[in-house]
Design a protein around this motif. Structure first.
Motif, mmCIF file in Angstrom:
data_model
loop_
_atom_site.group_PDB
_atom_site.id
_atom_site.type_symbol
_atom_site.label_atom_id
_atom_site.label_comp_id
_atom_site.label_asym_id
_atom_site.label_seq_id
_atom_site.Cartn_x
_atom_site.Cartn_y
_atom_site.Cartn_z
ATOM 1 N N GLU A 1 0.841 -1.196 0.000
ATOM 2 C CA GLU A 1 0.000 0.000 0.000
ATOM 3 C C GLU A 1 0.876 1.245 0.000
ATOM 4 O OE1 GLU A 1 -3.086 2.219 3.029
ATOM 5 O OE2 GLU A 1 -3.399 0.090 2.627
ATOM 6 N N MET A 2 0.527 2.188 -0.870
ATOM 7 C CA MET A 2 1.169 3.499 -0.907
ATOM 8 C C MET A 2 0.101 4.560 -0.656
ATOM 9 S SD MET A 2 4.386 2.870 -1.554
ATOM 10 C CE MET A 2 5.029 4.488 -2.024
ATOM 11 N N GLY A 3 0.469 5.566 0.106
ATOM 12 C CA GLY A 3 -0.446 6.678 0.339
ATOM 13 C C GLY A 3 -0.089 7.847 -0.561
ATOM 14 N N LEU A 4 -1.099 8.517 -1.098
ATOM 15 C CA LEU A 4 -0.883 9.674 -1.979
ATOM 16 C C LEU A 4 -1.837 10.791 -1.572
ATOM 17 C CD1 LEU A 4 0.333 11.078 -4.452
ATOM 18 C CD2 LEU A 4 -1.340 9.860 -5.882
ATOM 19 N N ARG A 5 -1.257 11.937 -1.210
ATOM 20 C CA ARG A 5 -2.053 13.076 -0.787
ATOM 21 C C ARG A 5 -1.786 14.271 -1.695
ATOM 22 N NH1 ARG A 5 -0.300 15.249 3.539
ATOM 23 N NH2 ARG A 5 -2.247 16.156 4.316
ATOM 24 N N MET A 6 -2.831 15.076 -1.866
ATOM 25 C CA MET A 6 -2.737 16.317 -2.622
ATOM 26 C C MET A 6 -3.394 17.403 -1.786
ATOM 27 S SD MET A 6 -4.417 17.092 -6.368
ATOM 28 C CE MET A 6 -4.258 18.685 -7.179
ATOM 29 N N GLU B 1 -9.144 21.005 5.803
ATOM 30 C CA GLU B 1 -9.847 21.764 4.777
ATOM 31 C C GLU B 1 -9.010 21.946 3.530
ATOM 32 O OE1 GLU B 1 -12.980 25.287 5.315
ATOM 33 O OE2 GLU B 1 -10.909 25.979 5.583
ATOM 34 N N LYS B 2 -7.694 22.037 3.703
ATOM 35 C CA LYS B 2 -6.814 22.251 2.559
ATOM 36 C C LYS B 2 -6.474 20.968 1.816
ATOM 37 C CE LYS B 2 -4.540 26.498 4.134
ATOM 38 N NZ LYS B 2 -3.225 27.151 4.408
ATOM 39 N N GLU B 3 -6.854 19.838 2.353
ATOM 40 C CA GLU B 3 -6.546 18.569 1.693
ATOM 41 C C GLU B 3 -7.528 18.332 0.551
ATOM 42 O OE1 GLU B 3 -4.643 14.875 3.655
ATOM 43 O OE2 GLU B 3 -6.792 14.573 3.786
ATOM 44 N N ILE B 4 -7.003 18.032 -0.602
ATOM 45 C CA ILE B 4 -7.825 17.788 -1.792
ATOM 46 C C ILE B 4 -8.135 16.307 -1.932
ATOM 47 C CG2 ILE B 4 -7.923 17.969 -4.305
ATOM 48 C CD1 ILE B 4 -5.857 20.285 -4.036
ATOM 49 N N MET B 5 -7.147 15.492 -1.665
ATOM 50 C CA MET B 5 -7.262 14.072 -1.974
ATOM 51 C C MET B 5 -6.390 13.285 -1.014
ATOM 52 S SD MET B 5 -5.798 12.410 -5.471
ATOM 53 C CE MET B 5 -4.136 12.689 -4.878
ATOM 54 N N ASN B 6 -6.909 12.152 -0.561
ATOM 55 C CA ASN B 6 -6.154 11.244 0.304
ATOM 56 C C ASN B 6 -6.394 9.834 -0.217
ATOM 57 O OD1 ASN B 6 -4.845 9.893 2.348
ATOM 58 N ND2 ASN B 6 -6.322 10.434 3.947
ATOM 59 N N LEU B 7 -5.502 9.377 -1.085
ATOM 60 C CA LEU B 7 -5.685 8.101 -1.771
ATOM 61 C C LEU B 7 -4.837 7.004 -1.145
ATOM 62 C CD1 LEU B 7 -5.615 8.723 -5.639
ATOM 63 C CD2 LEU B 7 -7.588 8.161 -4.223
ATOM 64 N N ALA B 8 -5.421 5.819 -1.022
ATOM 65 C CA ALA B 8 -4.657 4.610 -0.736
ATOM 66 C C ALA B 8 -4.523 3.853 -2.053
ATOM 67 C CB ALA B 8 -5.363 3.757 0.304
ATOM 68 N N ASN C 1 3.701 8.304 0.539
ATOM 69 C CA ASN C 1 4.402 7.585 1.599
ATOM 70 C C ASN C 1 4.160 6.097 1.445
ATOM 71 O OD1 ASN C 1 1.908 6.865 3.362
ATOM 72 N ND2 ASN C 1 1.733 9.069 3.053
ATOM 73 N N GLY C 2 5.008 5.312 2.106
ATOM 74 C CA GLY C 2 4.917 3.866 2.022
ATOM 75 C C GLY C 2 6.282 3.289 1.662
ATOM 76 N N PRO C 3 6.371 2.008 1.403
ATOM 77 C CA PRO C 3 5.254 1.036 1.345
ATOM 78 C C PRO C 3 4.800 0.573 2.726
ATOM 79 C CG PRO C 3 7.334 -0.047 0.848
ATOM 80 C CD PRO C 3 7.660 1.403 1.003
ATOM 81 N N TRP C 4 3.497 0.251 2.791
ATOM 82 C CA TRP C 4 2.868 -0.229 4.008
ATOM 83 C C TRP C 4 2.167 -1.561 3.737
ATOM 84 C CZ3 TRP C 4 4.644 3.092 7.412
ATOM 85 C CH2 TRP C 4 4.761 4.444 7.087
ATOM 86 N N ALA C 5 1.836 -2.246 4.827
ATOM 87 C CA ALA C 5 0.918 -3.378 4.704
ATOM 88 C C ALA C 5 -0.421 -2.837 4.212
ATOM 89 C CB ALA C 5 0.764 -4.076 6.054
ATOM 90 N N PRO C 6 -1.198 -3.629 3.470
ATOM 91 C CA PRO C 6 -2.395 -3.103 2.792
ATOM 92 C C PRO C 6 -3.611 -2.941 3.703
ATOM 93 C CG PRO C 6 -2.136 -5.422 2.300
ATOM 94 C CD PRO C 6 -0.929 -5.040 3.106
ATOM 95 N N HIS C 7 -3.505 -2.040 4.691
ATOM 96 C CA HIS C 7 -4.591 -1.825 5.652
ATOM 97 C C HIS C 7 -5.911 -1.466 4.971
ATOM 98 C CE1 HIS C 7 -2.012 -1.794 9.300
ATOM 99 N NE2 HIS C 7 -1.101 -1.310 8.482
ATOM 100 N N ASN C 8 -5.845 -0.616 3.970
ATOM 101 C CA ASN C 8 -7.069 -0.111 3.341
ATOM 102 C C ASN C 8 -7.698 -1.085 2.348
ATOM 103 O OD1 ASN C 8 -7.734 2.873 4.041
ATOM 104 N ND2 ASN C 8 -5.493 2.828 3.886
#
Length: 254
Positions: free
Chosen positions: A118-123, A201-208, A239-246
């Motif tokens: 799992e990789m996290g991607l934020r915008m 409020e400023k976060e656009i996207m929080n993708l797993a 960020n990552g890699p992580w175990a696939p929690h999501n």
């Protein structure tokens, strides 16, 4: 005088993850309270556990760090099904029952995430004032605000509510538009994508993102490609890699 040594018997097994059974395996003394982490299997699936002398696990930083360290070690050569923090089985029989009752579901999910991470991607909007940024970006919001402040007085409660609702509507519209734009790029290198709730409020996207191990370099290149159309008012980080929690659903009944 002869001293008697007293050994506290374990009262349960703390569960870190579920993995394919490959025979008994020890990860060393990296568990909670520096206990040995090892596997208990049924020939098909195995629980990764350590022994406890207390049935109560506090969500302290050191305990949560130990939990994550075990998952990190597992992730080096396989993809585990991570358990939620604080999951404790009473004894060996309880572990056997968990594996038996959930074997089919565990095998299905192990196949789903096999060889993935799992990789996290934020915008985010990288601006000092998000409302003023939206006023400048959306003429309709600027017109509404200027109309309300034309007489120079304070806004009424109804005007504040209307202005706030217009801002929230445009905020969600932009989040949806930009998220879809980024997802269209990321699908080329990700097996699955999952949207998580924005935390600020400023976060656009929080993708797993579920990514094949072999595609991590492609993932990084895809992030650069997705970010290219956006100017300096927008920030990407991953960020990552992580175990696939999501991407794992483990409803274990104890």
């Amino acid at each position: 005088m002869q001293e008697a040594s007293q050994q506290t018997a374990a009262v349960g097994h703390y569960i870190y993850a579920i993995i394919p059974d490959q025979g008994r395996r020890s990860l060393g003394n990296i568990g909670l309270e520096e206990t040995e982490v090892y596997t208990m299997g049924d020939g098909r699936v195995a629980a990764v556990v350590s022994d406890l002398d207390s049935a109560r696990i506090r969500p302290q930083r050191r305990n949560m760090a130990a939990h994550q360290e075990v998952l990190k070690q597992l992730l080096r050569d396989l993809t585990p099904l991570p358990a939620a923090f604080g999951l404790v089985a009473d004894d060996d029989a309880a572990i056997s029952k968990i594996l038996k009752d959930n074997r089919t579901a565990f095998l299905d999910q192990l196949a789903r995430v096999n060889d993935g991470v799992e990789m996290g991607l934020r915008m985010t909007w990288d601006v000092p004032n998000i409302f003023e940024f939206f006023v400048g970006a959306h003429p309709e919001l600027q017109e509404l605000r200027d109309d309300y402040f034309r007489d120079g007085g304070n806004l009424t409660q109804d005007q504040m509510i209307t202005l706030g609702r217009s801002f929230e509507r445009l905020l969600e519209q932009d989040r949806e538009k930009y998220t879809e734009q980024v997802e269209a790029v990321m699908r080329g290198c990700c097996r699955e994508l999952k949207r998580n709730k924005c935390r600020t409020e400023k976060e656009i996207m929080n993708l797993a993102c579920l990514v094949n191990r072999a595609d991590l370099a492609r993932f990084e290149q895809a992030v650069l490609q997705a970010a290219r159309p956006f100017d300096n008012n927008y920030t990407f980080d991953f960020n990552g890699p992580w175990a696939p929690h999501n991407f794992v659903e483990m409803d274990i009944q104890l």
